[in-house]
Design a protein around this motif. Structure first.
Motif, PDB file in Angstrom:
ATOM      1  N   GLY A 118      22.501   3.009  -0.422  1.00 53.95           N
ATOM      2  CA  GLY A 118      22.101   2.464   0.928  1.00 53.95           C
ATOM      3  C   GLY A 118      20.667   2.378   1.089  1.00 53.95           C
ATOM      4  N   VAL A 119      20.260   1.861   2.428  1.00 58.07           N
ATOM      5  CA  VAL A 119      18.889   1.737   2.933  1.00 58.07           C
ATOM      6  C   VAL A 119      19.129   2.328   4.404  1.00 58.07           C
ATOM      7  CG1 VAL A 119      17.210   0.064   3.540  1.00 58.07           C
ATOM      8  CG2 VAL A 119      18.502  -0.148   1.514  1.00 58.07           C
ATOM      9  N   ILE A 120      17.923   3.103   4.644  1.00 59.65           N
ATOM     10  CA  ILE A 120      17.964   3.614   5.788  1.00 59.65           C
ATOM     11  C   ILE A 120      16.354   3.144   6.395  1.00 59.65           C
ATOM     12  CG2 ILE A 120      17.695   5.707   7.353  1.00 59.65           C
ATOM     13  CD1 ILE A 120      20.175   6.774   6.010  1.00 59.65           C
ATOM     14  N   ASP A 121      16.092   2.890   7.341  1.00 56.38           N
ATOM     15  CA  ASP A 121      14.808   2.679   7.929  1.00 56.38           C
ATOM     16  C   ASP A 121      14.363   3.175   9.272  1.00 56.38           C
ATOM     17  OD1 ASP A 121      12.442   1.506   8.939  1.00 56.38           O
ATOM     18  OD2 ASP A 121      12.719  -0.331   7.923  1.00 56.38           O
ATOM     19  N   CYS A 122      13.528   4.209   9.370  1.00 56.14           N
ATOM     20  CA  CYS A 122      13.158   5.117  10.529  1.00 56.14           C
ATOM     21  C   CYS A 122      11.942   5.153  10.778  1.00 56.14           C
ATOM     22  CB  CYS A 122      13.923   6.530  10.465  1.00 56.14           C
ATOM     23  SG  CYS A 122      14.136   7.397  12.071  1.00 56.14           S
ATOM     24  N   PRO A 123      11.425   4.412  11.799  1.00 55.08           N
ATOM     25  CA  PRO A 123      10.003   4.311  12.281  1.00 55.08           C
ATOM     26  C   PRO A 123       9.613   5.572  12.520  1.00 55.08           C
ATOM     27  CG  PRO A 123      11.160   2.406  12.992  1.00 55.08           C
ATOM     28  CD  PRO A 123      12.257   3.230  12.485  1.00 55.08           C
ATOM     29  N   ASP A 124      10.388   6.232  13.147  1.00 53.86           N
ATOM     30  CA  ASP A 124      10.215   7.469  13.890  1.00 53.86           C
ATOM     31  C   ASP A 124       9.936   8.814  13.125  1.00 53.86           C
ATOM     32  OD1 ASP A 124      10.384   6.236  16.275  1.00 53.86           O
ATOM     33  OD2 ASP A 124      12.310   6.843  16.535  1.00 53.86           O
ATOM     34  N   LEU A 125      10.166   8.397  11.758  1.00 54.61           N
ATOM     35  CA  LEU A 125       9.963   9.762  10.959  1.00 54.61           C
ATOM     36  C   LEU A 125       8.746  10.619  11.016  1.00 54.61           C
ATOM     37  CD1 LEU A 125      11.477   8.333   7.538  1.00 54.61           C
ATOM     38  CD2 LEU A 125      12.488  10.018   9.121  1.00 54.61           C
ATOM     39  N   PRO A 126       8.735  11.864  10.821  1.00 57.49           N
ATOM     40  CA  PRO A 126       7.550  12.454  11.037  1.00 57.49           C
ATOM     41  C   PRO A 126       6.686  12.884   9.752  1.00 57.49           C
ATOM     42  CG  PRO A 126       9.224  14.062  11.275  1.00 57.49           C
ATOM     43  CD  PRO A 126       9.927  12.546  11.268  1.00 57.49           C
ATOM     44  N   LEU A 127       6.364  11.717   9.058  1.00 58.86           N
ATOM     45  CA  LEU A 127       5.585  11.746   7.733  1.00 58.86           C
ATOM     46  C   LEU A 127       4.413  12.301   7.829  1.00 58.86           C
ATOM     47  CD1 LEU A 127       6.397   8.160   6.782  1.00 58.86           C
ATOM     48  CD2 LEU A 127       7.475  10.145   6.251  1.00 58.86           C
ATOM     49  N   ASN A 128       4.070  12.979   6.616  1.00 55.41           N
ATOM     50  CA  ASN A 128       2.448  13.521   6.404  1.00 55.41           C
ATOM     51  C   ASN A 128       1.676  12.763   6.097  1.00 55.41           C
ATOM     52  OD1 ASN A 128       2.935  13.075   3.893  1.00 55.41           O
ATOM     53  ND2 ASN A 128       2.806  15.130   3.049  1.00 55.41           N
ATOM     54  N   VAL A 129       0.302  13.019   5.809  1.00 54.30           N
ATOM     55  CA  VAL A 129      -0.884  11.958   5.888  1.00 54.30           C
ATOM     56  C   VAL A 129      -0.459  11.104   4.262  1.00 54.30           C
ATOM     57  CG1 VAL A 129      -2.261  13.357   4.082  1.00 54.30           C
ATOM     58  CG2 VAL A 129      -3.146  11.685   5.796  1.00 54.30           C
ATOM     59  N   SER A 130       0.180  11.484   3.404  1.00 51.62           N
ATOM     60  CA  SER A 130       0.387  10.510   2.406  1.00 51.62           C
ATOM     61  C   SER A 130       1.794   9.627   2.498  1.00 51.62           C
ATOM     62  CB  SER A 130       0.689  11.547   1.169  1.00 51.62           C
ATOM     63  OG  SER A 130       1.763  11.888   0.894  1.00 51.62           O
ATOM     64  N   ARG A 131       2.369   9.745   3.518  1.00 52.28           N
ATOM     65  CA  ARG A 131       3.625   9.146   3.724  1.00 52.28           C
ATOM     66  C   ARG A 131       4.765   9.414   2.922  1.00 52.28           C
ATOM     67  NH1 ARG A 131       2.169   2.904   5.980  1.00 52.28           N
ATOM     68  NH2 ARG A 131       0.247   3.174   4.506  1.00 52.28           N
ATOM     69  N   SER A 132       4.610  10.271   1.887  1.00 47.25           N
ATOM     70  CA  SER A 132       5.423  10.652   0.651  1.00 47.25           C
ATOM     71  C   SER A 132       6.323  11.450   1.065  1.00 47.25           C
ATOM     72  CB  SER A 132       4.826  10.835  -0.502  1.00 47.25           C
ATOM     73  OG  SER A 132       3.919   9.684  -0.869  1.00 47.25           O
ATOM     74  N   PHE A 133       5.963  12.679   2.103  1.00 46.73           N
ATOM     75  CA  PHE A 133       6.974  13.559   2.296  1.00 46.73           C
ATOM     76  C   PHE A 133       7.082  13.871   3.803  1.00 46.73           C
ATOM     77  CE2 PHE A 133       4.741  14.501  -1.565  1.00 46.73           C
ATOM     78  CZ  PHE A 133       5.689  14.721  -2.571  1.00 46.73           C
ATOM     79  N   LEU A 134       7.982  14.415   4.111  1.00 43.57           N
ATOM     80  CA  LEU A 134       8.278  14.657   5.656  1.00 43.57           C
ATOM     81  C   LEU A 134       7.684  15.882   6.163  1.00 43.57           C
ATOM     82  CD1 LEU A 134      11.981  13.621   5.668  1.00 43.57           C
ATOM     83  CD2 LEU A 134      10.075  12.256   6.995  1.00 43.57           C
ATOM     84  N   GLN A 135       7.327  16.066   7.095  1.00 43.36           N
ATOM     85  CA  GLN A 135       7.074  17.275   7.816  1.00 43.36           C
ATOM     86  C   GLN A 135       8.116  18.016   8.558  1.00 43.36           C
ATOM     87  OE1 GLN A 135       4.330  15.820  10.843  1.00 43.36           O
ATOM     88  NE2 GLN A 135       2.511  15.384   9.537  1.00 43.36           N
ATOM     89  N   ASN A 136       7.898  19.405   8.392  1.00 41.76           N
ATOM     90  CA  ASN A 136       9.088  20.106   8.907  1.00 41.76           C
ATOM     91  C   ASN A 136       8.999  19.842  10.325  1.00 41.76           C
ATOM     92  OD1 ASN A 136      10.486  21.410   6.878  1.00 41.76           O
ATOM     93  ND2 ASN A 136       9.124  23.157   6.672  1.00 41.76           N
TER      94      ASN A 136
END
Length: 626
Positions: free
Chosen positions: A323-341
């Motif tokens: 599947g595909v999931i798109d969430c603009p509200d994701l709390p990403l870190n500076v590299s956009r590759s990992f999620l912040q806790n």
């Protein structure tokens, strides 16, 4: 403007080694970052135009162009977005980590709804230095009377900035590829990387190779073709579910996952509050048990690909899906590759779980017959989800099905109701319907069906169900002899004890097995001479030890827990009982054959045992005609 030189305003002179070795784990990420920035630039100027603050003169063919020149060893990223003035270059480029997108949002946050700005972090541009020895920017602001600006930096802390030659609004970034960027001199590599990260970005992305020989027809004329964008600017998951057809869902699946086998069904996620999330989850058809680990859920942030199968957002059991999931509200870190806790990601995960459970319940209630057709394919996923997620289990508990040996699908409640008066909160099952056919047949003769649990996950699954429903017990058909199969034995206890001792002596000698365990029963069926049973608890323990290789498991580390049940009503067993004091070749042959036939109904014979069984069978048939 006059030519200007200076030092980048940074807090560490080691910023570039950090970007190269730590901030971005994959070098190809620079393509995502530069195209994302280009799309941001277009979004910004579109917004300003809608507010009457930018006059575009009708030039609204917004696009991003990527041009590879293998001879010059350059890779260009060109947009017709907002552009920059010299002051903005100083602010947004020379001051590393100052976020232009963030500043823009703050300025216009009170002026109505705004299209999502992809780039939240000022370091995205500097990912270019992972592959480039020199980076140049040629930009012209949308502002009336703006002057072009040219900027260059070789990856050190020094830059040069002077008047540029660009005549059209927008920005052109040129990467002079160094040794670390050698891979990106390949047309295939650049194209596939754009498709990987940018398939759903909101503006057309075109790619061309500047020094590639043009294609010609047979007469030597150059074939002119219209350029095609590499991306889908309005992917299906952004549309309203009511506006999508089944064929569109299937085509999106084929194109996105390169899977030409139709999915079973899908779930369209479309949520605006309390967070923005859109997507489509597909239930693929599983050809083999091993397909269950091949799921892939692509996570996007404002149409920018982030990564596959991020467990912080996507519940682990859902990773069996595609599947595909798109969430603009994701709390990403500076590299956009990992999620912040962040507790926010847990809410997203819970929402997705709920939507999947709701869909499954809806399918069951709206058409159980259709749901049953899907069951064999989706049951590993549902069982895994039941084990991993209590909330999911609670929502789908009532629709868990069990396939019987009669090819019927029943809930556990329906199974127990069907066997009222015969079984007491007990579910018989088979792990191999063919191997265990004799046991199934004996139970069926007494009105008892077994359910099929032959997937690798089933052992853990039934333990989970027993824990949740502590009055239910699963028993494999060869774990004991049901009271339904037995007849009242008139033999007194003392006589029976002597018979067991005598028969055990015969079988120990014939089989050369000192640990041979014998049980004598009078079974209603006279067709079965012997059966092997292994207690449910012992077998589960051995299976668990084997599965997890606990203690360096080997079959010989446990004493045998198998019991050979002999049917006193069978002529062969009656013969043995009448000749226990004799030591003859025939007695040994009968004991060995009875044992091997019982084992064959329980599990495959070991290679040597099978060879002996075949040889012995031939000997017995010879005796019949001699």
């Amino acid at each position: 403007m006059s030519k200007e030189k200076g030092s980048l305003s940074i807090h560490s002179e080691n910023i570039f080694p950090i970007i190269k070795k730590w901030l971005y784990s994959d070098h190809d990420i620079f393509i995502r970052e530069l195209i994302s920035n280009a799309c941001d630039a277009i979004t910004k100027v579109k917004r300003l135009s809608s507010l009457g603050e930018a006059h575009l003169g009708g030039k609204t063919d917004f696009q991003v162009k990527v041009i590879l020149d293998t001879t010059a060893r350059t890779l260009k990223f060109i947009d017709n977005g907002i552009g920059m003035t010299d002051e903005e270059v100083k602010k947004y480029i020379n001051q590393i980590a100052f976020s232009g997108a963030e500043d823009f949002l703050k300025t216009y946050k009170d002026k109505g709804d705004i299209d999502q700005i992809i780039g939240h972090f000022g370091l995205g541009f500097y990912s270019a230095f992972m592959v480039a020895d020199m980076v140049e920017i040629d930009t012209l602001s949308y502002r009336q009377g703006a002057q072009g600006v040219k900027w260059r930096c070789d990856g050190g802390t020094e830059f040069e900035m002077e008047e540029g030659s660009r005549t059209h609004r927008g920005t052109e970034i040129t990467l002079h590829l160094g040794p670390d960027g050698e891979t990106f001199l390949s047309e295939y590599t650049v194209r596939s990387t754009i498709e990987k990260y940018c398939s759903f970005m909101p503006y057309p992305i075109y790619f061309e190779v500047a020094d590639k020989e043009p294609e010609k027809d047979k007469d030597g004329n150059i074939i002119i073709t219209e350029p095609e964008a590499l991306n889908d600017v309005l992917p299906l998951y952004l549309k309203q579910p009511s506006a999508c057809t089944d064929e569109e869902y299937k085509e999106f699946y084929r194109k996105t996952f390169r899977d030409f086998q139709e999915p079973l069904f899908w779930i369209h996620l479309n949520m605006d509050y309390p967070f923005n999330l859109k997507g489509i989850l597909y239930f693929p058809k599983l050809n083999t048990e091993f397909d269950t680990i091949e799921g892939r859920i692509k996570l996007y942030n404002s149409q920018v690909f982030i990564a596959d199968n991020i467990k912080e957002v996507i519940p682990e059991f859902l990773l069996l899906l595609k599947g595909v999931i798109d969430c603009p509200d994701l709390p990403l870190n500076v590299s956009r590759s990992f999620l912040q806790n962040d507790g926010f990601t847990k809410k997203i995960s819970d929402y997705i779980t709920k939507k999947v459970a709701d869909k499954l319940n809806g399918l069951f209630k709206s058409g159980r017959e259709g749901f049953e057709k899907f069951w064999d394919d989706i049951s590993p996923f549902i069982k895994y989800g039941s084990i991993k997620d209590d909330k999911f289990y609670e929502k789908i508990e009532s629709i868990l099905l069990y396939k019987t040996t009669d090819e019927q699908y029943v809930t556990i409640e329906e199974y127990l109701e069907k066997h009222t008066g015969k079984l007491e909160k007990q579910v018989y099952y088979v792990s191999d319907p063919v191997q265990q056919a004799q046991y199934v047949s004996l139970l069926k003769a007494h009105g008892v069906e077994a359910v099929i649990l032959d997937h690798s996950i089933d052992s853990a699954f039934i333990s989970h169900i027993e824990m949740k429903k502590n009055d239910i017990r699963f028993k494999r058909v060869d774990s004991d002899i049901s009271e339904l199969m037995k007849e009242q034995d008139q033999t007194d206890e003392e006589t029976n004890k002597v018979e067991v001792e005598n028969v055990t002596k015969v079988f120990k000698k014939a089989l050369a097995k000192e640990d041979c365990k014998i049980q004598l029963e009078s079974l209603k069926s006279e067709d079965v001479a012997g059966m092997i049973i292994l207690s449910e608890d012992s077998r589960r323990m051995q299976e668990m030890m084997k599965r997890y290789n606990m203690g360096g498991f080997n079959p010989g580390m446990f004493p045998s827990e198998e019991t050979l049940v002999l049917n006193k009503k069978h002529p062969l067993i009656q013969y043995i009982l009448g000749h226990t004091n004799e030591e003859t070749e025939l007695l040994d042959l009968i004991a060995q054959q009875v044992y091997d036939l019982a084992v064959l109904s329980h599990k495959p014979l070991a290679p040597e045992a099978m060879a002996n069984f075949i040889k012995r069978s031939n000997e017995i048939m010879k005796k019949m005609i001699s």
